[in-house]
Design an enzyme around this catalytic site. Structure first.
Site, short mmCIF file in Angstrom:
data_model
loop_
_atom_site.label_atom_id
_atom_site.label_comp_id
_atom_site.label_asym_id
_atom_site.label_seq_id
_atom_site.Cartn_x
_atom_site.Cartn_y
_atom_site.Cartn_z
N GLY A 1 -0.60 -2.37 6.42
CA GLY A 1 -0.46 -3.61 7.17
C GLY A 1 -1.72 -4.44 7.06
O GLY A 1 -2.51 -4.24 6.13
N GLY B 1 -5.02 -5.13 7.16
CA GLY B 1 -6.14 -4.20 7.23
C GLY B 1 -7.20 -4.53 8.26
O GLY B 1 -7.72 -3.65 8.94
N ARG C 1 -14.06 -7.85 -0.39
CA ARG C 1 -13.30 -7.48 0.81
C ARG C 1 -12.77 -6.04 0.75
O ARG C 1 -12.19 -5.63 -0.24
CB ARG C 1 -12.12 -8.46 0.97
CG ARG C 1 -11.26 -8.23 2.21
CD ARG C 1 -10.04 -7.42 1.88
NE ARG C 1 -9.17 -7.27 3.06
CZ ARG C 1 -8.14 -6.43 3.10
NH1 ARG C 1 -7.85 -5.70 2.04
NH2 ARG C 1 -7.39 -6.32 4.17
N VAL C 2 -12.99 -5.29 1.79
CA VAL C 2 -12.47 -3.93 1.88
C VAL C 2 -11.55 -3.85 3.10
O VAL C 2 -11.90 -4.32 4.17
CB VAL C 2 -13.62 -2.90 2.02
CG1 VAL C 2 -13.07 -1.50 2.19
CG2 VAL C 2 -14.53 -2.97 0.80
N GLY C 3 -10.38 -3.26 2.91
CA GLY C 3 -9.42 -3.14 4.01
C GLY C 3 -9.55 -1.81 4.74
O GLY C 3 -10.56 -1.11 4.63
N THR D 1 0.84 -1.20 0.00
CA THR D 1 0.00 0.00 0.00
C THR D 1 0.87 1.25 0.00
O THR D 1 1.98 1.22 0.52
CB THR D 1 -0.88 -0.05 1.27
OG1 THR D 1 -1.79 -1.12 1.12
CG2 THR D 1 -1.64 1.24 1.52
N1 ASP Z 1 -3.75 -2.28 4.61
C1 ASP Z 1 -3.94 -2.82 3.29
C2 ASP Z 1 -5.20 -3.62 3.26
O1 ASP Z 1 -5.46 -4.34 4.21
C3 ASP Z 1 -2.81 -3.69 2.86
C4 ASP Z 1 -1.47 -3.02 2.87
O2 ASP Z 1 -1.19 -2.18 3.72
O3 ASP Z 1 -0.67 -3.33 1.98
O4 ASP Z 1 -5.92 -3.59 2.29
#
Ligand code: ASP
Length: 296
Positions: free
Chosen positions: A228, A230, A204-206, A176
């Site tokens: 991280g 999510g 799915r939504v983070g 991300t």
């Molecule tokens: N936080 C993001 C998610 O869970 C993943 C990431 O940080 O790479 O969608």
């Protein structure tokens, strides 16, 4: 004039040992450096924190190295569904989009939601209709394709896993991107953009598009962009928790950032990191993973 501050990240994960060649390392550093340079020039020229964080995130979205925009991870159906959010710390205005496809720069769409709609969060079909109304051009799937992301998807394609949590690959899962800034007037802003997690299913939504979880800005406290696992950042309402520790407990930016990442997030089983700035131009960039691509 206030002290200018800018921090960016490219995800709390590193390539596994053996995959990170000196050339690759150089290309990650170059990509971060050039995004930082673009943003800092704009800050110096007097642009607002909102404009600067959007510009930095666009640079990172345009690089195939990070899991946002071009180079986003593959969903269980072999597609790209992206999430992004942005927040203005002066007005507490915010904009977010989720599950969008074909949008080159989801962060710009999030900013348009903030500034050109009455809403904060548009998802899936609705977000795409909004983009269409604003005449966004759509890129085809090939634009977003990256071989490494494809290979990561092949490894867990057809399974229920979306975490890539098996040992060797543990830290290759996050990529991300985000930016936080304090401009010459002392205004703060935060922006975060992601392709989510490889092989994600069921819409799915983070945390990245969720104001307060993966992204938050408030001139009174700080601007935060997270990366991280999510699900844990959502449960821990991490970005807002950091702001609350400053506002209600009087912690410094450093102390509050350390507390949420090294203590509270770990306590509930989450891994990742964040970047944060306050209105005095202080910067914190803690993470509890092996690494986090970052620059300030
Ligand atoms: N936080 C993001 C998610 O869970 C993943 C990431 O940080 O790479 O969608």
């Amino acid at each position: 004039m206030k002290k200018l501050a800018l921090a960016i990240h490219g995800g709390a994960g590193t390539l596994i040992k053996g995959m990170m060649t000196p050339e690759k390392e150089r290309s990650y550093k170059d990509a971060l450096e050039s995004a930082l340079y673009v943003g800092y020039k704009l800050l110096e020229s007097g642009l607002s924190a909102v404009e600067v964080v959007e510009a930095c995130v666009k640079e990172l979205e345009d690089s195939h190295l990070f899991n946002a925009g071009k180079g986003s991870v593959f969903t269980s159906e072999g597609k790209h569904e992206m999430d992004a959010s942005i927040m203005n710390g002066k007005t507490l205005n915010a904009g977010a989009v989720s599950l969008v496809s074909g949008i080159k720069n989801p962060i710009s769409l999030a900013r348009d939601v903030m500034e050109k709609s009455e809403h904060v969060f548009l998802a899936a079909k609705g977000a795409m209709q909004f983009a269409e109304k604003l005449k966004y051009q759509l890129e085809d799937e090939n634009y977003f394709h990256d071989d490494l992301r494809y290979q990561q998807w092949q490894e867990i394609r057809g399974t229920d896993s979306f975490k890539l949590d098996h040992s060797a690959k543990k830290d290759s899962k996050f990529g991300t991107v985000g930016a936080v800034a304090c401009d010459s007037l002392g205004n703060l802003a935060a922006a975060t953009s992601t392709g989510g997690m490889t092989n994600k299913q069921f819409g799915r939504v983070g945390d990245s598009p969720m104001i307060g979880a993966g992204n938050y800005a408030n001139n009174k406290t700080c601007a935060v962009s997270c990366t991280g696992s999510g699900e844990y950042f959502i449960k821990g309402v991490v970005a807002y928790d950091l702001s609350c520790l400053i506002e209600y407990k009087g912690l410094s930016l450093q102390a509050a950032a350390k507390e949420v990442i090294q203590n509270r997030l770990l306590h509930i089983g989450g891994d990742g990191g964040l970047i944060a700035v306050d209105a005095l131009g202080n910067i914190a960039m803690p993470f509890n993973t092996e690494g986090m691509y970052r620059a300030c």
